[in-house]
Every structure is written in structure tokens, then in C-alpha cells.
Write a protein that holds these residues in place. Structure first.
Motif, mmCIF file in Angstrom:
data_model
loop_
_atom_site.group_PDB
_atom_site.id
_atom_site.type_symbol
_atom_site.label_atom_id
_atom_site.label_comp_id
_atom_site.label_asym_id
_atom_site.label_seq_id
_atom_site.Cartn_x
_atom_site.Cartn_y
_atom_site.Cartn_z
ATOM 1 N N LEU A 108 24.921 19.287 -1.987
ATOM 2 C CA LEU A 108 25.921 20.039 -2.616
ATOM 3 C C LEU A 108 26.786 19.031 -3.669
ATOM 4 C CD1 LEU A 108 27.450 22.133 0.512
ATOM 5 C CD2 LEU A 108 25.734 22.979 -1.190
ATOM 6 N N ILE B 242 19.606 25.116 -8.292
ATOM 7 C CA ILE B 242 20.685 26.379 -7.986
ATOM 8 C C ILE B 242 22.023 25.807 -8.230
ATOM 9 C CG2 ILE B 242 21.806 27.305 -6.137
ATOM 10 C CD1 ILE B 242 19.061 26.786 -4.636
ATOM 11 N N PHE C 228 18.573 26.864 3.139
ATOM 12 C CA PHE C 228 19.171 26.946 1.636
ATOM 13 C C PHE C 228 19.430 25.788 0.898
ATOM 14 C CE2 PHE C 228 22.726 27.261 -1.333
ATOM 15 C CZ PHE C 228 22.092 28.316 -2.469
ATOM 16 N N ILE C 229 20.184 24.946 1.828
ATOM 17 C CA ILE C 229 20.530 23.693 0.999
ATOM 18 C C ILE C 229 19.130 22.753 1.103
ATOM 19 C CG2 ILE C 229 21.921 21.474 1.174
ATOM 20 C CD1 ILE C 229 24.119 23.386 2.530
ATOM 21 N N LYS D 178 17.392 23.571 -2.137
ATOM 22 C CA LYS D 178 18.060 23.231 -3.252
ATOM 23 C C LYS D 178 17.882 21.600 -3.300
ATOM 24 C CE LYS D 178 22.858 23.254 -4.869
ATOM 25 N NZ LYS D 178 23.028 21.891 -5.326
ATOM 26 N N THR E 119 30.943 24.123 4.229
ATOM 27 C CA THR E 119 29.672 23.637 4.785
ATOM 28 C C THR E 119 29.963 22.950 6.335
ATOM 29 O OG1 THR E 119 28.355 23.872 2.917
ATOM 30 C CG2 THR E 119 27.255 22.734 4.928
ATOM 31 N N THR F 159 26.199 24.938 -8.701
ATOM 32 C CA THR F 159 27.045 24.838 -7.383
ATOM 33 C C THR F 159 27.801 26.027 -7.258
ATOM 34 O OG1 THR F 159 27.516 22.603 -8.274
ATOM 35 C CG2 THR F 159 29.112 23.611 -6.931
ATOM 36 N N ALA G 50 32.582 23.749 -1.650
ATOM 37 C CA ALA G 50 31.206 24.053 -1.175
ATOM 38 C C ALA G 50 30.911 23.211 0.150
ATOM 39 C CB ALA G 50 30.293 24.014 -2.094
ATOM 40 N N GLN H 214 32.259 21.461 -5.914
ATOM 41 C CA GLN H 214 31.262 20.806 -5.144
ATOM 42 C C GLN H 214 32.095 20.599 -3.736
ATOM 43 O OE1 GLN H 214 29.847 17.318 -7.059
ATOM 44 N NE2 GLN H 214 28.906 18.601 -8.925
ATOM 45 N N ILE I 11 27.330 29.992 0.811
ATOM 46 C CA ILE I 11 27.977 29.651 1.724
ATOM 47 C C ILE I 11 28.954 30.568 2.308
ATOM 48 C CG2 ILE I 11 29.568 27.626 2.569
ATOM 49 C CD1 ILE I 11 27.809 25.901 0.435
ATOM 50 N N SER J 109 25.740 28.332 -4.871
ATOM 51 C CA SER J 109 25.773 27.675 -3.606
ATOM 52 C C SER J 109 26.973 27.843 -2.912
ATOM 53 C CB SER J 109 25.607 26.230 -3.764
ATOM 54 O OG SER J 109 24.375 25.738 -4.494
#
Length: 354
Positions: A221, A295, A266-267, A270, A77, A297, A73, A70, A304, A300
Motif C-alpha cells: 500500500l 491499482i 487483493f493487496i 496489487k 489494514t 491508492t 490505507a 497511503q 479496505i 485500495s
């Protein structure tokens, strides 16, 4: 996360900022490529080490969370969003003709403002998430809206002179005198605000808008406020060095906005899926949870990394071809280059090499 971890993190963050302030304030200068590379490598290494520490101490057998993934990610981001923000910083510096030796100071103040704003929004977001599960619907919808807006509006030429800056221009007596971070000077017996005052206002209001985008994105995320805060801090720490180091390369990332738009969308999806999974709204499925796919992690993180890699490669290949054809990276004729094409190398033609 424990109170001790929070205390140590905040203490180290303040110490690093104070060190930066002392170094920059002692001798305002344009940093060399070597200096930027050293500092940036230290900040990136610290972020990677921190992520590995989180994996070692907070993940593992018998633990349900994957905090380490997490963090990575969220950090990637936030870092990619920060790189996009550098375009606006370039425009601000070029619009106000900030001397090269003072740009470090202006950026440092901007970063401090950004950390304060994001800290406030992180706290508000944590309270909202703990008390209102439906907030994820709003976060998701906002990110989808932001993604659409990012795709349709990539021209930031007027971002430096926003409404707040225009208001300040009308309300205050302005000076054309630069004196480091000094915001007010005396001219002819009267007080006048320096150009740095307007630059700080422009950076501050821009940071506020950036926080509105970035905080909902990272809460998509991870739900852990500590990871949200540390990911933001690590993303901002090396931003000043990145500004000087990338230079002309920033102009070549022509598809960065589109790549970030995809990531935000995308997020956003999610977040909406998570909201449906935790649904409590009576007008959706009778207030019952909706059995939807969530989804993970790891997926994700893969999306990314893949998106950022493809965006960077395609941007550099296409912009390189255009430059070789005698055009600007965005495809426009060279003679039409405007303020948005200004780079750290072109802001102050009279600068001396450091």
C-alpha cells in the motif's frame, strides 16, 4: 521523510510506551471500560490527526505522492490484522490462566516486542525494495499464500502452545507462582521460571509470525518506510485497550478471517501488478516492463473500508441470530465451547471488579 520527522516519531513512541509502562507497573489492574474507551479514543484521534498532518504537509499540488491516503490505507489494514491477532491473545491468556490484573502487563510487553520485530522487518523490507524490484513478486505470492491459508485454517486452538513454548516447558523448571512481570522466582532454594515467562514467549513468537504477514501487506500500500512504521505503531498502540473493551464482541466477528483473507489477496494482486509494471526479470517479457493496470491508492482505501465494513456487519448479524437461537456465535452448540471461546471476561472467574 526527513530525519527530524523520524526522530520526533521515535521519541514520541518511546515516551508513550514509557508512560504506559509506568502507569501499569505502578498499579497492575484490570482496566475499566471507561479507562479503555478514553485511551483508545486518544490513540485513534492521534492516528487520524497524524494522517491529516501528512496530507497537509506532504500531499497537494505539484506533489506526485498521496502519502495521506497511503497512511490511512496502511493503518486500517494493520489495525484490522491486529484485531484478528486479539483472538490469539485471548487463547494465550485463557490457556495460561493469566490473572486479570496481570493481563495488561503481559499485553504491554507483547506490544513492545511487536514494535521491535516490525521495526526490524520494516528496515529489511525497505532495503530489499530499494535493491531488488523483483521482491514485490515474492511479497505478492506470500500474501496470496497467506490469504489461502487464512481461509482454510481459522482454528487457532493450539497457537498458545507453539514449538518454542513446548521447548521452554521441557528445558526449564516451572513454577505456578504469579508475581507481575517477574520471570524467575526461587522455590525450595532453586530457580524456577514463572508462568509469565511462558506467556511472554508465546506472545513474542506470535508477534514474530504476525510481523511476517503484516509488513508485506502494508508495503503493498505504500513504499515509504516512515508511513509503514507509523501505521504499525498507531495500530498497536490501542491494541491493549481494544482487548479489554471488545470483550465478548470479538467472538462475534466470525467472518473476520475471511474478510482479512480477501484483503491480503487483493493487496497480493496489487503487489504482483506493481512488480510486473517495474519488471526487470529477464524471463518475463524479456526483462522489459509489462504494461499492466496499477491499482491506485484511493481505490485500495475504498476496498479496505468496504471489506471491513461488510465483514463486521455480516458477522454481527449472523452471529446475533445464532446466539438468539441458543448457539455459540460460530454455530456450535454452547456446551462445546472450547479455549478459543474464552474472552477477557471469562479468563479469571475469581477476579474482583475494578
Amino acid at each position: 521523510m526527513s530525519t527530524l520527522e523520524w526522530s520526533i516519531t521515535i521519541g514520541v513512541t518511546i515516551a508513550v510506551l514509557l508512560f504506559d509502562i509506568i502507569v501499569v507497573a505502578r498499579k497492575p489492574h484490570e482496566p475499566s471500560i471507561k479507562e479503555c474507551s478514553i485511551y483508545l479514543s486518544i490513540y485513534v484521534s492521534m492516528a487520524i490527526a497524524f494522517g491529516l498532518w501528512v496530507i497537509y504537509f506532504h500531499d497537494g499540488p505539484g506533489k506526485d505522492e498521496d502519502y495521506g491516503l497511503q497512511f490511512f490505507a496502511g493503518w486500517l489494514t494493520e489495525y484490522s490484522l491486529s484485531v484478528d491477532n486479539l483472538f490469539i491473545f485471548l487463547i494465550i491468556m485463557a490457556s495460561f490462566k493469566v490473572p486479570r490484573k496481570y493481563q495488561q502487563e503481559a499485553l504491554l510487553v507483547g506490544i513492545i516486542i511487536a514494535i521491535v520485530f516490525r521495526g526490524i522487518f520494516i528496515a529489511i523490507g525497505a532495503v530489499a525494495i530499494n535493491n531488488f524490484s523483483w521482491i514485490f513478486y515474492l511479497f505478492g505470492a506470500f500474501l496470496l499464500y497467506t490469504a489461502i491459508k487464512l481461509v482454510s485454517d481459522t482454528d487457532h486452538d493450539d497457537d498458545a502452545d507453539n514449538a518454542v513454548v513446548k521447548f521452554a516447558r521441557k528445558r526449564f523448571t516451572l513454577s505456578d507462582q504469579w508475581d507481575g512481570l517477574k520471570l524467575v522466582v526461587k522455590e525450595n532454594g532453586k530457580r524456577a521460571v514463572t508462568p509469565m515467562f511462558l506467556v511472554i514467549i508465546a506472545l513474542g513468537t506470535t508477534d514474530l509470525l504476525f510481523a511476517l504477514d503484516s509488513i508485506p501487506a502494508i508495503y503493498g500500500l505504500t513504499k515509504e518506510p516512515y508511513l509503514v512504521f507509523t501505521a504499525n505503531v498507531f495500530a498497536l498502540m490501542g491494541l491493549r485497550q481494544l482487548y479489554f473493551l471488545l470483550g465478548d464482541l470479538l467472538k462475534r466477528l466470525i467472518y473476520l478471517s475471511q474478510g482479512l483473507a480477501f484483503l491480503l489477496a487483493f493487496i497480493g494482486v496489487k503487489l504482483v501488478l506493481h512488480a510486473l509494471h517495474e519488471n526487470e526479470l529477464p524471463f518475463i517479457n524479456g526483462g522489459e516492463k509489462v504494461p499492466v493496470y496499477e491499482i491506485p491508492t484511493l481505490l485500495s482505501l475504498g476496498v479496505i473500508v468496504g471489506t471491513l465494513s461488510i465483514t463486521a456487519i455480516v458477522s454481527l448479524v449472523v452471529s446475533g441470530r445464532r446466539v438468539r437461537a441458543g448457539l455459540n456465535p460460530d454455530g456450535s452448540p454452547v456446551e462445546d465451547a472450547g479455549p478459543s471461546d474464552a474472552t477477557p471476561e471469562t479468563v479469571d472467574e475469581d477476579r474482583k471488579p475494578s
